[in-house]
Design a protein around this motif. Structure first.
Motif, PDB file in Angstrom:
ATOM      1  N   LEU A  23      -4.874   6.099  -8.683  1.00 45.00           N
ATOM      2  CA  LEU A  23      -5.811   5.131  -9.238  1.00 45.00           C
ATOM      3  C   LEU A  23      -5.002   3.908  -9.694  1.00 45.00           C
ATOM      4  CD1 LEU A  23      -8.250   7.276 -10.843  1.00 45.00           C
ATOM      5  CD2 LEU A  23      -8.971   5.653  -9.151  1.00 45.00           C
ATOM      6  N   LYS A  24      -4.320   4.058 -10.550  1.00 41.36           N
ATOM      7  CA  LYS A  24      -3.532   2.742 -11.099  1.00 41.36           C
ATOM      8  C   LYS A  24      -2.978   1.947  -9.886  1.00 41.36           C
ATOM      9  CE  LYS A  24      -1.836   4.437 -15.470  1.00 41.36           C
ATOM     10  NZ  LYS A  24      -0.615   4.661 -16.404  1.00 41.36           N
ATOM     11  N   GLU A  25      -2.442   2.496  -9.102  1.00 42.52           N
ATOM     12  CA  GLU A  25      -2.102   1.776  -7.591  1.00 42.52           C
ATOM     13  C   GLU A  25      -3.312   0.828  -7.165  1.00 42.52           C
ATOM     14  OE1 GLU A  25       1.117   0.642  -6.512  1.00 42.52           O
ATOM     15  OE2 GLU A  25       1.870   1.486  -8.290  1.00 42.52           O
ATOM     16  N   TYR A  26      -4.504   1.465  -7.217  1.00 39.85           N
ATOM     17  CA  TYR A  26      -5.638   0.983  -6.446  1.00 39.85           C
ATOM     18  C   TYR A  26      -6.052  -0.171  -7.303  1.00 39.85           C
ATOM     19  CZ  TYR A  26     -10.587   0.470  -5.710  1.00 39.85           C
ATOM     20  OH  TYR A  26     -11.748  -0.148  -5.186  1.00 39.85           O
ATOM     21  N   PHE A  29      -6.298  -3.696  -5.752  1.00 38.73           N
ATOM     22  CA  PHE A  29      -7.633  -4.245  -5.286  1.00 38.73           C
ATOM     23  C   PHE A  29      -8.687  -4.857  -6.397  1.00 38.73           C
ATOM     24  CE2 PHE A  29      -6.740  -0.737  -2.053  1.00 38.73           C
ATOM     25  CZ  PHE A  29      -7.243  -1.327  -0.975  1.00 38.73           C
ATOM     26  N   SER A  30      -7.992  -4.893  -7.629  1.00 35.20           N
ATOM     27  CA  SER A  30      -9.083  -5.538  -8.548  1.00 35.20           C
ATOM     28  C   SER A  30      -9.092  -6.974  -8.189  1.00 35.20           C
ATOM     29  CB  SER A  30      -8.571  -5.126  -9.868  1.00 35.20           C
ATOM     30  OG  SER A  30      -7.083  -5.710 -10.029  1.00 35.20           O
ATOM     31  N   ARG A  31      -8.244  -7.471  -7.602  1.00 37.81           N
ATOM     32  CA  ARG A  31      -8.305  -9.129  -7.483  1.00 37.81           C
ATOM     33  C   ARG A  31      -9.285  -9.481  -6.198  1.00 37.81           C
ATOM     34  NH1 ARG A  31      -2.178  -9.635  -5.353  1.00 37.81           N
ATOM     35  NH2 ARG A  31      -2.045  -7.754  -6.977  1.00 37.81           N
ATOM     36  N   SER A  58     -13.417   5.854  -4.558  1.00 43.40           N
ATOM     37  CA  SER A  58     -14.087   7.303  -4.502  1.00 43.40           C
ATOM     38  C   SER A  58     -13.296   8.504  -3.825  1.00 43.40           C
ATOM     39  CB  SER A  58     -15.457   7.211  -4.073  1.00 43.40           C
ATOM     40  OG  SER A  58     -16.294   6.148  -4.800  1.00 43.40           O
ATOM     41  N   ILE A  59     -12.658   7.813  -2.727  1.00 45.30           N
ATOM     42  CA  ILE A  59     -11.833   8.951  -1.827  1.00 45.30           C
ATOM     43  C   ILE A  59     -10.859   9.550  -2.831  1.00 45.30           C
ATOM     44  CG2 ILE A  59     -10.328   8.730  -0.420  1.00 45.30           C
ATOM     45  CD1 ILE A  59     -12.477   8.821   1.407  1.00 45.30           C
ATOM     46  N   ILE A  60      -9.995   8.569  -3.757  1.00 47.20           N
ATOM     47  CA  ILE A  60      -8.949   9.076  -4.414  1.00 47.20           C
ATOM     48  C   ILE A  60      -9.573  10.122  -5.263  1.00 47.20           C
ATOM     49  CG2 ILE A  60      -7.452   8.494  -6.340  1.00 47.20           C
ATOM     50  CD1 ILE A  60      -7.396   5.434  -4.946  1.00 47.20           C
ATOM     51  N   LEU A  61     -10.629   9.814  -6.039  1.00 46.50           N
ATOM     52  CA  LEU A  61     -11.008  10.964  -6.724  1.00 46.50           C
ATOM     53  C   LEU A  61     -11.438  12.235  -6.159  1.00 46.50           C
ATOM     54  CD1 LEU A  61     -13.357   8.795  -8.923  1.00 46.50           C
ATOM     55  CD2 LEU A  61     -11.121   9.700  -9.527  1.00 46.50           C
ATOM     56  N   PHE A  96       0.764  -1.191  -0.035  1.00 46.74           N
ATOM     57  CA  PHE A  96      -0.079   0.060   0.093  1.00 46.74           C
ATOM     58  C   PHE A  96       0.894   1.176  -0.099  1.00 46.74           C
ATOM     59  CE2 PHE A  96      -2.389  -3.344   2.117  1.00 46.74           C
ATOM     60  CZ  PHE A  96      -3.538  -3.284   1.387  1.00 46.74           C
ATOM     61  N   ASN A  97       2.303   1.344   0.180  1.00 48.10           N
ATOM     62  CA  ASN A  97       2.938   2.303   0.335  1.00 48.10           C
ATOM     63  C   ASN A  97       2.845   3.287  -1.000  1.00 48.10           C
ATOM     64  OD1 ASN A  97       3.878   1.278   2.604  1.00 48.10           O
ATOM     65  ND2 ASN A  97       6.089   0.868   1.605  1.00 48.10           N
ATOM     66  N   ARG A  98       2.872   2.771  -2.092  1.00 51.33           N
ATOM     67  CA  ARG A  98       2.882   3.901  -3.539  1.00 51.33           C
ATOM     68  C   ARG A  98       1.314   4.273  -3.318  1.00 51.33           C
ATOM     69  NH1 ARG A  98       6.459   2.090  -8.383  1.00 51.33           N
ATOM     70  NH2 ARG A  98       8.476   1.636  -7.086  1.00 51.33           N
TER      71      ARG A  98
END
Lengths: 342, 239
Positions: free
Chosen positions: A311-314, A318-320, A332-335, A208-210
Motif C-alpha cells: 500500500l505504501k508503494e502504491y 499512484f498518488s501523483r 482495492s486489489i491490494i487489500l 513497480f518492482n517493489r
C-alpha cells in the motif's frame, strides 16, 4: 472502492480477456486431444488478477482496454499453461473445483496442452505491433520473456527443494522463491506491462518492482494460508493439499524452524514419502503442529506486513496520477489479496 | 529513499479505510526493528539481490551475442543501439564501460539499480575522450530540504583477473549559483573494499539534505583516485 465494484471489474476484465483467449485458440483439429482442452482451464473462471492488473495499470496511465488486451490475453494464456504444468508437477487433484487436467485426461496430454498454451501466448505479443508499434511491442516481448524465465526458475527452486527434501530453509529462501515463482508474473510484470502500454513507454517499469513484489508475496502467502484453512468449495482445491504435496510454504518453513527434534524428524519422514503414499492423518498432524507453533499466525502477519508495504508503494507511485476507477481498483486489489477467502 | 517515500505515502493514505489503517499501523511501530521492519527489510534485500543478479546474467548473455571488439571500435554505434532499445540500456552501458576499461587496463563499471536513473555519457571516438565517461545515478523524484534518501549501486569488474582494492571518495554536491551540499551530508558504505574477480559489490549511498538546502539540481562525484575509471556522478534535485 467497494469490494463489490472491484470484484465486478475483475469479472469484467476477466471476461474481456477470456473472449480474447478464445479468439486466439485455433478452431481446427485435433480438437479432442488439444484445442478443446486449451479452452478448459481459462473457462473454469480464474480470479483474473493478472490481466486485470495489466489493463488497470494501462488505463491508469492513459491507455485503453483495447491497448492492453493482447498483452492481457498473453498473460492469461501463459498463466493457464503454468497451472496445467504445475498441477502435473505437484500431482494436484483439483483445480477450480474440478479435477485437474492430468487427472481426467493423462499427464502426457496435459503437458502437451500446456505447451500449446505457451506457444499460443506468443501470438498476441506479435499482434501487439499493430496496435502499439514495434518499439513498445518489443519491450513487452522482453517483459514476458523475463517473466517466464523468472517463473520457471522459481518453480525449479521449489521442485528441487521437494525432490531433495530440503528442510533447513528460512524466510529469505521462501521470499526469493516466491519472488521468482509468483511475484514477477502475478503482479510485477502485469503492472509493468500495463504502464508501459498506457504511457507509451514513458514510464520506467522498475518503479513497480517493489509494489508488485509486496503484492505478489501477500497474495501467495494468503493463498497458502487458504489452502490450510479455507472452505474447500470456495477455494476450489483440496484443503491441506499443499501439506500433502510437500510445498515449501512459509508455514512449513516456520514449522521446521520451530518444531522439536522429534517433530522435525516426523515431518521430514512424511515429506520423504512419494506424494501418493502420504496419509491425510499425518498431514492433519502437521497442520496441528503449525497451529501449535504459531506458523499460521506468522504467515498471516507476514502477509499483512507485505500488504501494508504494498500500500505504501502504491500511494508513492499512484498518488501523483489523476484519480480514476482503475487506479482505485489497484488499491482495492491490494487489500483484497489478504482479505479474500478464496 | 524508501523511508522518505514511506512517510510521504503514509500522509497520503485515505482516511476511513480500517483495513488499510491496520496495515499501516503494523508497519509503524515505535521499535524500528519490529517484526514488520525485519520482514520488509529481508524482502527488499532479496529483491535487490535478484535484480542485480538478473542484470549481471543478462549482461553476460549480451556479451556472448555482440561483438565487443566492434563495439570498442565504434562506440557511436553502441549508443545508437542503446537509444534503440531502452530495455537493454543498462546492460549495454555496462558493456561499453567494461570494454573501455579493458582497453585501458583499468577497473570500471557501475550497475545502477532500482532507485536510479541511468544517463549515458556520450562516448567519444578516441581514448582520451573515453576517459571522460562516467555513470550517472539520479534520484527519480525531487527531494525536499531535510529529506534523507538512500541510493544503491553495484560495482563489478568482469575484466579483472585478480582482486582489486577500491577506495571510494566523494565530493561536495554542487548546485545552482555555487550552492553546495557539503560532503559530510552524504555517506557511502562500504567506502573501501576488496573487489574480488567476478564479484559485484553493492554500495549504499545515504544522503541527508540540510534543512536550509536551496532548490535546484545538484551533482557530486563518487570516485576512486587509484582507479580513475571508477567514477559516478550522483545527481539530485531539491525542491
Amino acid at each position: 472502492m467497494y469490494e463489490a465494484l472491484m470484484k465486478s471489474m475483475l469479472q469484467q476484465y476477466g471476461a474481456d480477456t477470456l473472449k480474447g483467449i478464445h479468439h486466439f485458440i485455433p478452431d481446427k483439429e485435433p480438437r479432442k486431444y488439444l484445442y478443446n482442452l486449451v479452452h478448459d482451464y481459462p473457462n473454469r473462471g480464474g480470479k483474473g488478477f493478472r490481466p486485470s492488473l495489466c489493463i488497470a495499470s494501462c488505463k491508469t496511465y492513459g491507455g485503453s482496454l483495447d491497448d492492453a488486451l493482447y498483452s492481457a490475453v498473453s498473460l492469461e494464456l501463459l498463466h493457464n499453461a503454468f497451472l496445467i504444468h504445475d498441477d502435473v508437477e505437484d500431482e494436484s487433484l483439483f483445480r477450480r473445483n474440478k479435477p485437474t487436467m492430468h487427472e481426467y485426461s493423462n499427464k502426457a496430454i496435459a503437458i502437451n496442452v500446456g505447451d500449446a498454451m505457451n506457444v499460443l501466448g506468443l501470438y498476441p505479443l506479435f499482434m501487439n505491433k499493430e496496435k502499439l508499434g514495434q518499439k513498445i511491442s518489443q519491450q513487452i516481448f522482453l517483459e514476458i520473456q523475463h517473466m517466464v524465465t523468472e517463473s520457471v526458475e522459481g518453480q525449479a527452486l521449489e521442485l528441487g527443494w521437494r525432490k531433495d527434501n530440503i528442510s533447513d530453509l528460512n524466510d529469505s529462501d521462501y521470499l526469493r522463491m516466491i519472488l521468482k515463482k509468483t511475484c514477477w508474473y502475478t503482479c510485477m510484470h502485469p503492472l509493468r506491462i500495463g504502464a508501459i502500454i498506457g504511457s507509451r513507454g514513458k514510464v520506467k517499469p522498475d518503479i513497480f518492482n517493489r509494489l508488485g513484489y509486496f503484492m505478489g508475496t501477500a497474495f501467495q502467502i494468503q493463498d497458502d494460508i487458504l489452502n490450510l484453512v479455507a472452505e474447500e468449495k470456495k477455494y476450489g482445491k483440496e484443503i491441506g493439499g499443499d501439506i500433502l504435496e510437500g510445498k515449501r510454504t512459509l508455514m512449513l518453513i516456520h514449522l521446521l524452524q520451530k518444531s522439536k527434534a522429534t517433530e522435525k524428524n516426523g515431518i521430514r519422514k512424511f515429506l520423504s514419502l512419494p506424494i501418493r503414499e502420504r496419509q491425510n492423518e499425518k498431514a492433519a498432524w502437521i497442520l496441528n503442529l503449525m497451529q501449535q507453533h504459531g506458523s499460521i499466525v506468522h504467515a498471516k502477519n507476514t502477509a499483512r506486513y507485505m500488504a501494508g508495504a504494498a500500500l505504501k508503494e502504491y500511494y508513492t507511485i499512484f498518488s501523483r496520477l489523476p484519480d480514476c476507477k482503475d487506479k482505485s481498483f489497484i488499491e482495492s486489489i491490494i487489500l483484497y489479496m489478504i482479505n479474500r477467502d478464496y | 529513499m524508501r523511508e522518505g517515500k514511506a512517510n510521504d505515502a503514509k500522509n497520503k493514505q485515505p482516511k476511513g479505510s480500517s483495513l488499510a489503517g491496520d496495515l499501516f499501523d503494523a508497519l509503524n511501530p515505535n521499535d524500528l526493528l519490529s517484526n514488520a521492519q525485519k520482514v520488509i527489510n529481508t524482502a527488499v534485500n532479496v529483491l535487490e539481490e535478484e535484480i542485480a543478479a538478473g542484470i549481471l546474467a543478462a549482461k553476460k548473455i549480451e556479451k556472448k551475442v555482440i561483438d565487443v571488439d566492434e563495439i570498442r571500435d565504434n562506440p557511436e554505434d553502441l549508443m545508437n543501439r542503446i537509444r534503440r532499445d531502452t530495455h537493454e540500456a543498462v546492460d549495454l552501458f555496462m558493456d561499453a564501460i567494461a570494454a573501455i576499461s579493458k582497453q585501458l587496463g583499468l577497473l570500471s563499471t557501475t550497475i545502477v539499480k532500482e532507485t536510479e536513473n541511468v544517463h549515458k555519457a556520450t562516448p567519444a571516438a578516441n581514448e582520451k575522450n573515453r576517459e571522460a565517461i562516467a555513470a550517472v545515478i539520479e534520484h527519480e523524484e525531487p527531494l525536499q530540504p531535510g529529506q534523507a534518501v538512500t541510493l544503491y549501486m553495484s560495482v563489478a569488474d568482469d575484466t579483472a583477473t585478480k582482486s582489486v582494492k577500491i577506495q571510494l571518495q566523494k565530493t561536495d554536491f554542487c548546485g545552482p549559483l555555487q550552492q553546495k551540499i557539503l560532503s559530510k551530508n552524504w555517506h557511502i558504505k562500504p567506502a573501501a573494499f576488496i573487489l574480488k574477480r567476478d564479484e559485484a559489490k553493492e554500495i549504499t549511498i545515504h544522503i541527508k539534505l540540510p534543512a536550509n538546502c536551496k532548490a535546484g539540481r545538484y551533482n557530486a562525484l563518487l570516485y576512486d583516485p587509484l582507479n580513475p575509471s571508477v567514477r559516478t556522478v550522483i545527481g539530485i534535485e531539491v525542491l
